[in-house]
Enzyme design. Structure first.
Site, PDB file in Angstrom:
ATOM      1  N   PHE A 103       0.596  -1.415  -0.240  1.00 16.12           N
ATOM      2  CA  PHE A 103       0.149  -0.084   0.077  1.00 16.12           C
ATOM      3  C   PHE A 103       0.878   0.565   0.396  1.00 16.12           C
ATOM      4  CE2 PHE A 103      -3.268   2.883   2.118  1.00 16.12           C
ATOM      5  CZ  PHE A 103      -4.385   2.439   0.636  1.00 16.12           C
TER       6      PHE A 103
ATOM      7  N   THR B 248       3.657  -5.330  -3.427  1.00 20.88           N
ATOM      8  CA  THR B 248       4.844  -5.213  -2.802  1.00 20.88           C
ATOM      9  C   THR B 248       6.359  -4.932  -3.473  1.00 20.88           C
ATOM     10  OG1 THR B 248       5.427  -7.366  -2.438  1.00 20.88           O
ATOM     11  CG2 THR B 248       4.252  -6.770  -0.082  1.00 20.88           C
TER      12      THR B 248
ATOM     13  N   LYS C 144       8.320  -6.948  -9.577  1.00 20.47           N
ATOM     14  CA  LYS C 144       8.590  -8.619 -10.525  1.00 20.47           C
ATOM     15  C   LYS C 144       9.587  -8.864 -10.253  1.00 20.47           C
ATOM     16  CE  LYS C 144      10.534  -4.069 -12.183  1.00 20.47           C
ATOM     17  NZ  LYS C 144       9.630  -2.497 -11.395  1.00 20.47           N
TER      18      LYS C 144
ATOM     19  N   VAL D  46       6.236  -4.934 -17.024  1.00 13.81           N
ATOM     20  CA  VAL D  46       7.171  -4.345 -17.505  1.00 13.81           C
ATOM     21  C   VAL D  46       6.501  -3.881 -18.605  1.00 13.81           C
ATOM     22  CG1 VAL D  46       8.112  -4.995 -20.324  1.00 13.81           C
ATOM     23  CG2 VAL D  46       8.364  -6.796 -18.471  1.00 13.81           C
TER      24      VAL D  46
ATOM     25  N   GLY E  53      11.415  12.550  -7.644  1.00  9.68           N
ATOM     26  CA  GLY E  53      10.331  11.408  -8.071  1.00  9.68           C
ATOM     27  C   GLY E  53      10.677  10.284  -8.687  1.00  9.68           C
TER      28      GLY E  53
ATOM     29  N   GLU F 224      14.941   6.740  -6.972  1.00  5.21           N
ATOM     30  CA  GLU F 224      14.356   6.189  -5.713  1.00  5.21           C
ATOM     31  C   GLU F 224      16.011   7.068  -5.359  1.00  5.21           C
ATOM     32  OE1 GLU F 224      11.939   4.034  -4.663  1.00  5.21           O
ATOM     33  OE2 GLU F 224      11.042   3.917  -6.921  1.00  5.21           O
TER      34      GLU F 224
ATOM     35  N   ASP G 135      16.629  -3.756 -12.997  1.00 10.60           N
ATOM     36  CA  ASP G 135      15.788  -3.552 -13.276  1.00 10.60           C
ATOM     37  C   ASP G 135      15.198  -3.771 -14.699  1.00 10.60           C
ATOM     38  OD1 ASP G 135      12.526  -2.385 -13.488  1.00 10.60           O
ATOM     39  OD2 ASP G 135      13.453  -1.438 -14.572  1.00 10.60           O
TER      40      ASP G 135
ATOM     41  N   LYS H 176      13.692  -6.912 -16.431  1.00 11.37           N
ATOM     42  CA  LYS H 176      12.650  -6.622 -17.590  1.00 11.37           C
ATOM     43  C   LYS H 176      12.275  -8.038 -18.815  1.00 11.37           C
ATOM     44  CE  LYS H 176      10.108  -2.083 -15.638  1.00 11.37           C
ATOM     45  NZ  LYS H 176      10.834  -0.984 -16.081  1.00 11.37           N
TER      46      LYS H 176
ATOM     47  N   GLY I 288       5.844   5.423 -13.829  1.00 11.49           N
ATOM     48  CA  GLY I 288       4.407   5.959 -13.481  1.00 11.49           C
ATOM     49  C   GLY I 288       3.353   5.452 -12.598  1.00 11.49           C
TER      50      GLY I 288
END
Lengths: 346, 346
Positions: free
Chosen positions: B13, B102, B131, B158, B212, B215, B226, B230, B323
């Site tokens: 969340f 998560t 992922k 992805v 933003g 990270e 990352d 993917k 996004g």
């Protein structure tokens, strides 16, 4: 992994039907190994007859049949049959997947429409490359299919070679505002020729016909009917019930070299653009001068491109939009997808 | 049309979970009208607790919860609960769809991995945006899902915002030779900044963090983990069993302005490219100088692009790749797709 078999009835045995039959003959082994599905062609149908073999044709039988003259299936021994309608064929064999490749008829969708209705009524899943039945009766066909618990797949009807419709089906969460694209490879080839070589429409058309890109009767492409049918199928896939007869179309017949030169002077390219607007609930096919920096301006020859505008994103898909081989591959994907989905795979 | 309802458990969340909850609150009515599906959120879970309401939270309850501080669900009256594991939550509610959001943990895939295994064992369909479990254990998860007759959808992993994986799933008839793409929006934003404003990596990263886009700990993006995750998910979706640990990666940490200038002098653009080669059965993430005329060279900022090479076609897909809002929309599509597929629709 062995999942089972599918028995295919291929209706329509022209360029695409032959490419598909050949592709299946060559890839049967590979598909069996990779997906566990044994694809058997149990029937081929052309305008005058059929070849029917309940156990499935062997690869070498298929490869012989694809070399026979047009509309001669009924003469091919030992499995050739004369028949008067699709009902006769279904009396002899029960396919698990009906593949409808008859040529599009934009007057009433026949004979494709009756064929697929017969398949659906017999609870046979359907794959089609013939656009006309969907462009004219999308809602009717899909309602029947749902009521009979039958799958109808039709990815090859739009941008054959590029599974655009799969991507479109992944937009259910979105507010799609418009879809806009270059959807007819023949017209795009002709316009590209006119731009690049400054030849007249007539010369470009002749070249396209000589290369087999344009049909002897190119009206369906040049009058925008083919592009209109495709945008109608995209719109309906996204839930907007638009019919072919409501698409406003502009023909390319009266484009002159002057129009091309005028676009060039403005750093623009003249393209046939099909568009559906989901807010206004309307679709059209028109000629548009597109600025050079727009990705659609760079899509040349038989390539197609589609731009999808949503409330939060702009997606562009470019890929081949025509060709019998490309179409055959895309149909094959629909066949494999049905076989896997039926068995709980994706 | 009324098809029924789905009861959602949203695990995770943070930004995406809140965007999704809000989107569902706003679109519940629209989805009920358009698809006949009533989407009910019966549980929200964060790292310290949960909110559980078996009948489904109302829109105004959801909109209040998305404004609460991080990790405070357990404190929210009257439905807040402390719990020690996902098992506790499942003891209280039985969702029909488990949404796993998560954060990715590339060491062992936890806690996401255990969560989705618990869902699958309980015959609950799964949608995930995390992922890591797929990048590390694709085969294991999918085999379990098939054995339990559970759907696992993961389109948001992805090119979130662009349903690339749906298109990829439409290539089963094809021989795919390679998939190559710009798959990490953060790195692409940084490289675009360096090219356009000739700033150092550090300056570009700071700007990305301020906006933003990056990270606070950007290592997963900058080291190519990352993008590697993917490309692994794309490869596995296409049937090539590659694991994250086997992807050769190049970090962007030591890119200097000199490298950027050198690329510019050659009329090229430096991009982080993830690629899988289906013939060699290998994948990598590396820095590549791409010629300006290549469509990938023009993909800037947080846009992503993928080129798919098949034996007969080259397909390019461009669209937003990141996004929280885009991701939420894509997850929503997976949820609706599961609801429709279960009921025989597509």
């Amino acid at each position: 992994m062995t999942l089972g078999y599918e028995e295919l009835l291929i209706v329509g045995f022209g360029n695409v039907g032959r490419s598909l039959a050949k592709l299946i003959a060559f890839k049967q082994e590979y598909i069996r190994e990779k997906y566990g599905i044994d694809l058997r062609i149990i029937g081929l149908v052309d305008s005058k007859g059929a070849v029917v073999k309940p156990g499935g044709l062997t690869a070498s039988e298929i490869l012989k049949l694809v070399e026979t003259p047009r509309s001669s299936l009924r003469l091919q021994k030992p499995y050739g049959k004369t028949y008067s309608s699709i009902v006769d064929v279904y009396d002899e064999v029960e396919p698990t997947i009906h593949v409808e490749l008859t040529p599009p008829n934009y007057d009433d969708g026949e004979p494709g429409l009756s064929h697929i209705i017969h398949a659906i009524k017999n609870h046979v899943d359907v794959v089609l490359a013939n656009k006309a039945p969907l462009a004219l009766y999308y809602d009717k066909i899909m309602s029947m299919a749902i009521a009979s618990n039958v799958r109808v797949k039709y990815k090859a009807t739009v941008m054959a070679g590029t599974p655009l419709l799969n991507l479109v089906l992944g937009l259910k969460g979105y507010e799609v505002e418009y879809v806009k694209g270059i959807l007819n490879g023949t017209v795009n080839y002709i316009l590209t020729e006119m731009h690049e070589n400054l030849v007249t429409l007539e010369e470009a058309l002749q070249k396209a016909q000589a290369l087999g890109i344009a049909e002897p009767n190119p009206a369906i492409d040049l009058e925008g009917i083919d592009a209109a049918a495709k945008i109608v199928i995209i719109a309906n896939t996204l839930g907007l019930n638009i019919k072919l007869q409501n698409v406003v179309r502009q023909s390319i017949y009266n484009i002159s070299l002057q129009d091309i030169r005028s676009a060039i002077r403005k750093n623009r390219v003249l393209k046939q653009v099909a568009q559906v607007d989901f807010n206004k609930r309307e679709a059209y096919v028109k000629l548009e001068e597109i600025p050079l920096e727009n990705p659609l301006a760079k899509v040349n020859g038989t390539y197609n491109a589609v731009e999808i505008g949503t409330s939060i994103n702009k997606i562009v898909v470019v890929g081949k939009g025509a060709g019998r081989i490309e179409t055959a591959y895309t149909i094959l994907d629909d066949i494999i997808s049905i076989a896997l989905e039926k068995r709980g795979y994706r």
